[in-house]
Design an enzyme around this catalytic site. Structure first.
Site, short mmCIF file in Angstrom:
data_model
loop_
_atom_site.label_atom_id
_atom_site.label_comp_id
_atom_site.label_asym_id
_atom_site.label_seq_id
_atom_site.Cartn_x
_atom_site.Cartn_y
_atom_site.Cartn_z
N SER A 122 0.67 -1.37 0.01
CA SER A 122 0.18 0.00 0.11
C SER A 122 0.93 1.39 -0.14
O SER A 122 1.97 1.27 0.66
CB SER A 122 -1.14 -0.02 1.24
OG SER A 122 -0.24 0.96 2.36
N LYS A 123 0.34 2.34 -0.74
CA LYS A 123 1.04 3.31 -0.76
C LYS A 123 1.31 4.00 0.69
O LYS A 123 2.23 4.70 0.72
CB LYS A 123 0.40 4.58 -1.72
CG LYS A 123 0.28 4.13 -3.12
CD LYS A 123 0.00 5.37 -3.98
CE LYS A 123 -1.53 5.42 -3.88
NZ LYS A 123 -1.99 4.56 -5.02
N ARG A 124 0.28 3.95 1.69
CA ARG A 124 0.73 4.35 2.94
C ARG A 124 1.72 3.79 3.65
O ARG A 124 2.48 4.54 4.41
CB ARG A 124 -0.58 4.70 3.77
CG ARG A 124 -1.66 4.98 3.01
CD ARG A 124 -2.93 5.16 3.99
NE ARG A 124 -2.60 5.96 5.05
CZ ARG A 124 -2.62 7.34 4.94
NH1 ARG A 124 -3.29 7.85 4.12
NH2 ARG A 124 -2.56 8.17 6.15
#
Length: 463
Positions: free
Chosen positions: A230-232
């Site tokens: 995930s990007k986060r």
RNA sequence: GGCCCCGUCGUCUAGCGGCCCAGGACGCCGCCCUCUCAAGGCGGUAGCGCCGGUUCAAAUCCGGUCGGGGCUACCA
């Protein structure tokens, strides 16, 4: 299924990427590869991301110029609503005025999906009314997936999903299908997380009277905890790898190996061969872990394989401001050219070049307390003094420098390996680095002697 | 919960009924080479989730089970 060689290779790199960045790929029937970013929030709110992503795609050799843009920004709005109206006219869709709360109140379940309450209420279009697709009650929709084979979805389990919002705007699911039909897309290639969407979209293709595309849902990339990247949470941006000094060729080669392997026990394979050999049908459907350690190893291999001039060229960004720790005037390309071949086998990622050669461009060796205390033990001061004396008049050549140092070491009963340590730290500030004598030759007699003398004084001063 | 996907060394994979008491690569550990560190050479470590079945023969086929993941929005 046959693909033109060129796009196929891209497809897979894209697969890894599509997971990283919500890219999807589609192949038009004229053979044009279309890239599409599916994260419209990013597209809407951070348009500069798109430029960054497209340039990163170009970095690993994927032509982002065919980029189509998120469907919300496409000019197809009219076609989207027209398609929705056709579905309604055919009785394949109906209007619904239920709110999310209404549905939950009726089903008592947050996750059960829509209960079909408005199916036969005969509601017409109106403010606040969503248009829902009427999923078949019986039978099954089988999605023929190029990488997973046939996946069967019971139609009864497919909820009546929303096509159009209460304000008339079209949702991704439908817009995506309409755009694909409009562009005569034959192959939809995207991340596995989209698999549950496939039966819904296939039903729409059929309802709209079109031949559904070939689907290919590629494995997702996971982190060490086996969760989808995930990007986060995870470092996933291709741009980051470029910034950290990974070579595009190494990156794309590594990416290709995630979920796929060339025939034979080969891993480092030229791009052209990848492209001709790659087949979507051969992609391993299970999720893959992105192993930076292996990427790093590949990068080292690719760096070593570079022609000397090319290696030097690739290093440039790290040798100049703002990355370099030395001032521009102190940097000498000719000196670097001499040092580069020695460094090439010693860097796995480009920025590591700095620590290898900084002794030649910094006014003084770097300060490293640990290296200093480790190297400047007992006979260090004497060794430094003797070496300085010997080096004051040797011919300034590698083998001569080595011989003198070896002789000094012998006098103290030390191997060359032990004896060189104080000199290395005195001159470079580090305990490890390029071959010492070659480095000294490049540095020059005056500066070498200066640094040895400075170190000697410091050692005796401390003692 | 429901639906779907996935399951070979720590990791990425080869394998598509006998060639496999499972091959390669990264990692890790030794040894050699060596002025440090790399590179290079040689060797080692470690795996078919489990249980049944089919078969003369299964990592390979079937069933079940367990485990992991994804989706489950009037997001994309």
């Amino acid at each position: 299924m046959r693909f033109a060689p060129s796009p196929t290779g891209m497809f897979h790199v894209g697969s890894a990427r599509s997971v990283l960045f919500n890219w999807a790929f589609a192949l038009q029937n004229d053979g044009t590869l279309v890239l599409r970013i599916e994260d419209t929030d990013a597209a809407r709110n951070r348009p500069e991301w798109i430029d960054g992503i497209v340039s990163a795609m170009a970095w690993i050799g994927i032509d982002g110029s065919k980029y189509e843009g998120p469907f919300r920004q496409s000019d197809n709005r009219d076609k989207h609503t027209a398609a929705a109206q056709r579905l309604y006219a055919q009785g394949r869709a109906y209007y619904c005025d239920c709110t999310r709360e209404d549905v939950i109140a009726r089903t008592g379940d947050q996750h059960r999906g829509y209960d079909g309450f408005c199916r036969d209420r005969g509601l017409g279009p109106g403010e606040g009314r969503a248009l829902r697709f009427r999923a078949p009650d019986e039978g099954a929709t089988v999605v023929n997936d190029l990488v997973r084979g046939e996946t069967v979805f019971e139609n009864a389990a497919i909820e009546d999903f929303v096509l159009t919002r209460g304000d008339g705007s079209v949702l991704f699911l439908l817009g995506n299908v309409v755009d694909d039909m409009d562009q005569r897309i034959t192959h939809v290639i995207r991340g596995e997380e989209h698999l549950p969407n496939a039966p819904k979209q296939q039903l729409m293709w059929e309802a709209l009277g079109a031949q559904p595309p070939a689907w290919a849902h590629l494995p997702v990339l996971v982190n060490e905890k086996r969760q989808k990247l995930s990007k986060r949470r995870d470092k996933v941006a291709l741009e980051d790898f470029r910034a950290e000094g990974y070579l595009a060729a190494a990156m794309r080669n590594y990416l290709m190996l995630l979920g796929w392997a060339p025939k034979g026990d080969r891993e480092i394979v030229p791009w052209d061969e990848m492209v001709t050999e790659f087949r979507l049908e051969d992609v391993n459907p299970s999720p893959a872990f992105f192993d930076v350690k292996k990427l790093r190893a590949f990068n080292g291999e690719y760096i070593r394989a570079l022609p000397a001039e090319e290696f030097i060229a690739q290093c440039q960004p790290w040798l100049t401001a703002p990355a370099a720790p030395w001032s521009a005037e102190r940097f000498d390309p000719a000196v670097f050219a001499e040092l580069a071949p020695l460094a090439q086998t010693r860097v796995a990622v480009l920025p590591e070049i700095v620590a290898m050669v900084d002794f030649a461009f910094l006014p003084d060796p770097v300060e490293d307390e640990a290296a200093w205390t480790k190297a400047m033990r007992e006979p260090a001061a004497d060794i430094l003094a003797d070496v300085a004396a010997a080096y004051a008049e040797v011919p300034w050549q590698g083998d001569a420098l080595r011989e003198r140092l070896e002789a000094v070491g012998t006098a103290y009963g030390l191997s060359l390996g032990k004896a060189q340590a104080p000199v290395r730290v005195a001159v470079t500030g580090r305990t490890v680095g390029l071959p010492l004598f070659e480095s000294l030759v490049v540095l020059g007699r005056t500066e070498t002697l200066r640094r040895i003398e400075a170190a000697r004084e410091r050692v005796t001063g401390l003692a």
